[in-house]
Design a protein around this motif. Structure first.
Motif: not given
Length: 59
Positions: A31-33, A44, A47, A49-54
């Motif tokens: 996961c990038p976050q 994920c 956290c 998040y998906y594609k840098n959005k919560e």
């Protein structure tokens, strides 16, 4: 035309069919976050998040 001399046993038949279906492990990515392992193209679970959005609030 070729004709089998003997009947193929259930054991031989099933072994032949099972040789093509091997269980594979799922591909995990980071996961990038939060840098936890997650399945690709999924939110994920750590956290939310998906594609840098919560997209899901995680407590």
């Amino acid at each position: 035309m070729a004709v089998p001399k003997r009947k193929t046993s259930k054991s031989k038949r099933d072994m032949r069919r099972a040789s093509n279906s091997k269980a594979t492990r799922p591909n995990l990515m980071e996961c990038p976050q939060c840098h936890e392992p997650k399945l690709p193209h999924r939110v994920c679970s750590a956290c939310g998040y998906y594609k840098n959005k919560e997209v899901k609030e995680v407590n």
